[in-house]
Design a protein around this motif. Structure first.
Motif, PDB file in Angstrom:
ATOM      1  N   GLN A 239     -35.627   2.897  75.877  1.00 46.88           N
ATOM      2  CA  GLN A 239     -35.711   4.194  75.221  1.00 46.88           C
ATOM      3  C   GLN A 239     -35.101   4.113  73.816  1.00 46.88           C
ATOM      4  O   GLN A 239     -34.219   3.292  73.564  1.00 46.88           O
ATOM      5  CB  GLN A 239     -34.947   5.241  76.033  1.00 46.88           C
ATOM      6  N   ASN A 242     -32.866   6.694  68.274  1.00 44.08           N
ATOM      7  CA  ASN A 242     -33.226   7.462  67.073  1.00 44.08           C
ATOM      8  C   ASN A 242     -32.016   7.653  66.160  1.00 44.08           C
ATOM      9  O   ASN A 242     -31.734   8.766  65.682  1.00 44.08           O
ATOM     10  CB  ASN A 242     -33.822   8.822  67.455  1.00 44.08           C
ATOM     11  N   ARG A 267     -27.816  10.137  71.991  1.00 41.95           N
ATOM     12  CA  ARG A 267     -29.227   9.972  71.607  1.00 41.95           C
ATOM     13  C   ARG A 267     -29.620  11.171  70.753  1.00 41.95           C
ATOM     14  O   ARG A 267     -29.167  12.296  70.990  1.00 41.95           O
ATOM     15  CB  ARG A 267     -30.105   9.899  72.850  1.00 41.95           C
ATOM     16  N   ASP A 269     -32.902  13.400  69.034  1.00 40.98           N
ATOM     17  CA  ASP A 269     -34.330  13.674  69.146  1.00 40.98           C
ATOM     18  C   ASP A 269     -34.706  14.843  68.248  1.00 40.98           C
ATOM     19  O   ASP A 269     -33.998  15.859  68.199  1.00 40.98           O
ATOM     20  CB  ASP A 269     -34.703  14.025  70.594  1.00 40.98           C
ATOM     21  N   ILE A 271     -37.067  17.678  68.138  1.00 39.37           N
ATOM     22  CA  ILE A 271     -37.930  18.433  69.038  1.00 39.37           C
ATOM     23  C   ILE A 271     -38.356  19.687  68.291  1.00 39.37           C
ATOM     24  O   ILE A 271     -37.566  20.631  68.131  1.00 39.37           O
ATOM     25  CB  ILE A 271     -37.198  18.792  70.344  1.00 39.37           C
ATOM     26  N   SER A 278     -28.046  14.340  72.613  1.00 42.23           N
ATOM     27  CA  SER A 278     -27.823  14.264  74.056  1.00 42.23           C
ATOM     28  C   SER A 278     -26.706  13.280  74.377  1.00 42.23           C
ATOM     29  O   SER A 278     -26.649  12.188  73.809  1.00 42.23           O
ATOM     30  CB  SER A 278     -29.104  13.810  74.778  1.00 42.23           C
ATOM     31  N   ARG A 291     -26.684  18.627  76.251  1.00 41.34           N
ATOM     32  CA  ARG A 291     -27.563  18.477  75.097  1.00 41.34           C
ATOM     33  C   ARG A 291     -27.273  19.622  74.132  1.00 41.34           C
ATOM     34  O   ARG A 291     -27.095  20.768  74.550  1.00 41.34           O
ATOM     35  CB  ARG A 291     -29.033  18.488  75.509  1.00 41.34           C
ATOM     36  N   GLU A 342     -40.002  11.497  79.982  1.00 40.27           N
ATOM     37  CA  GLU A 342     -40.868  12.343  79.158  1.00 40.27           C
ATOM     38  C   GLU A 342     -40.272  13.742  78.946  1.00 40.27           C
ATOM     39  O   GLU A 342     -40.598  14.440  77.982  1.00 40.27           O
ATOM     40  CB  GLU A 342     -42.257  12.457  79.784  1.00 40.27           C
ATOM     41  N   THR A 344     -37.312  14.349  78.112  1.00 38.72           N
ATOM     42  CA  THR A 344     -36.256  14.306  77.103  1.00 38.72           C
ATOM     43  C   THR A 344     -36.696  14.984  75.815  1.00 38.72           C
ATOM     44  O   THR A 344     -35.888  15.606  75.110  1.00 38.72           O
ATOM     45  CB  THR A 344     -35.844  12.858  76.811  1.00 38.72           C
ATOM     46  N   THR A 345     -37.946  14.863  75.467  1.00 40.75           N
ATOM     47  CA  THR A 345     -38.422  15.391  74.183  1.00 40.75           C
ATOM     48  C   THR A 345     -39.177  16.702  74.324  1.00 40.75           C
ATOM     49  O   THR A 345     -39.904  17.108  73.426  1.00 40.75           O
ATOM     50  CB  THR A 345     -39.318  14.364  73.477  1.00 40.75           C
ATOM     51  N   LYS A 346     -39.002  17.376  75.464  1.00 45.20           N
ATOM     52  CA  LYS A 346     -39.683  18.674  75.664  1.00 45.20           C
ATOM     53  C   LYS A 346     -38.692  19.808  75.510  1.00 45.20           C
ATOM     54  O   LYS A 346     -37.495  19.629  75.677  1.00 45.20           O
ATOM     55  CB  LYS A 346     -40.317  18.713  77.060  1.00 45.20           C
TER      56      LYS A 346
END
Length: 346
Positions: A239, A242, A267, A269, A271, A278, A291, A342, A344-346
């Motif tokens: 994973q 970023n 982490r 992201d 979004i 996170s 998060r 999947e 994680t980015t929703k």
């Protein structure tokens, strides 16, 4: 750990140490005193990052709690000098009841500031999940037995046995963590994966199946799963961290504090128009517990730091828990890490 566990641990300690003199009251006193360090939850904080990172702070300090034990001992000996036990025994009892609370917390992954006001990275030994029936139930059963029959010799022996078992179980958890880390590290080495940092975290309600997260030099990380009973190599999923997105937050004090508190296990992201950070230590792929939205994308496309806010997280439920518990004994089928990630980015 949860409040019930902390209460029965304190009750058990005071029951063993002073139950012969105080009777059932020792259980009540110990349970109440053991919850004192968590009174910091009553404090108000302006944002969720502060709430997370200041919890288990000064109220969990070994220095502060030692001072509190000394103060309570002095007060109790002053107002109850006729007590049939020595001041030394009283201090040792109060001290053990108080300090075992943060020490037990340190065996979880959250992060406990045992040495406040000094600021090393919070202790996070991740040997046990925050709720573990194997640790709690024997202590609870022993305390309930002592309540039912009184503080007899048999009840105190049972309390002592439960305390010994629970302590040994923590050692078992530490050994399990080390074994899981070694196993995943060796498997990745065999696959030519160069790991820069790695740590295992106990999965819900057990110390038999472990989630192992591992960072690589190129800015990615692996989510891996290993069980004590595995005969096949552990499964894992690569994973992105970023880390390029973290530059926006480089000078933000709350981000710096979050990095310190988590030892850098973060982490990032994008979004939509939100930059979400996170904490990788708690939860599992796609189901991270903590998060935070920490920046927004402006009209010109640049990121602007904002006051942190909780970002909604899918923490999983019974369906995921059944798969985790089944994974203890069976490596096939593996956990659906790719499917979960999947989220994680929703």
């Amino acid at each position: 750990m949860d409040s019930v566990t902390q209460a029965v641990l304190g009750a058990g300690i005071q029951g063993v140490m002073l139950g012969r003199f105080q009777g059932r009251r020792a259980l009540i006193y110990g349970a109440a005193l053991a919850t004192v360090p968590d009174l910091d939850v009553l404090m108000h904080y302006p944002d969720p990052v502060s709430l997370m990172t200041y919890h288990r702070g000064f109220s969990h300090s070994l220095f502060v709690l030692t001072g509190l034990a000394l103060l309570l001992t002095w007060l109790m000996r002053k107002y109850w000098p006729q007590a049939p036990y020595s001041g030394r025994r009283l201090f040792l009892t109060l001290w053990l009841v108080l300090v075992t609370h943060p020490v037990l917390d340190a065996f979880t992954v959250y992060g406990t500031q045992l040495f406040w006001p000094f600021t090393p990275i919070p202790e996070s030994w991740s040997a046990i999940f925050i709720i573990d029936p194997v640790y709690t139930v024997p202590l609870l059963a022993a305390v309930l037995f002592a309540i039912a029959v009184g503080m007899t010799d048999r009840a105190r022996r049972l309390l002592a046995a439960a305390l010994i078992f629970s302590t040994a179980y923590l050692g078992f958890g530490l050994a399990g963590r080390i074994m899981a880390e070694d196993r995943v590290r060796d498997a990745m080495r065999q696959q030519g994966i160069a790991v820069t940092e790695l740590r295992a975290v106990s999965m819900p309600f057990n110390t038999l199946v472990w989630r192992v997260i591992a960072k690589t030099a190129d800015g990615d990380y692996y989510e891996s799963v290993s069980s004590l009973f595995d005969r096949a190599p552990p499964e894992w999923l690569r994973q992105p961290l970023n880390l390029d997105l973290s530059r926006t937050l480089a000078d933000v004090p709350l981000h710096q504090r979050l990095r310190w508190f988590t030892d850098g296990w973060l982490r990032y992201d994008a979004i939509g128009d939100a930059l979400v950070v996170s904490d990788l230590r708690m939860g599992m792929a796609g189901h991270y517990t903590f998060r935070f939205k920490m920046a927004e994308r402006a009209a010109n496309g640049e990121w602007k730091p904002v006051t942190p806010a909780v970002w909604p997280s899918e923490r999983g439920g019974w369906a995921e828990l059944k798969l985790v518990l089944a994974r203890i004994l069976h490596s096939q089928p593996p956990l659906p890490l790719a499917e979960w990630s999947e989220l994680t980015t929703k």
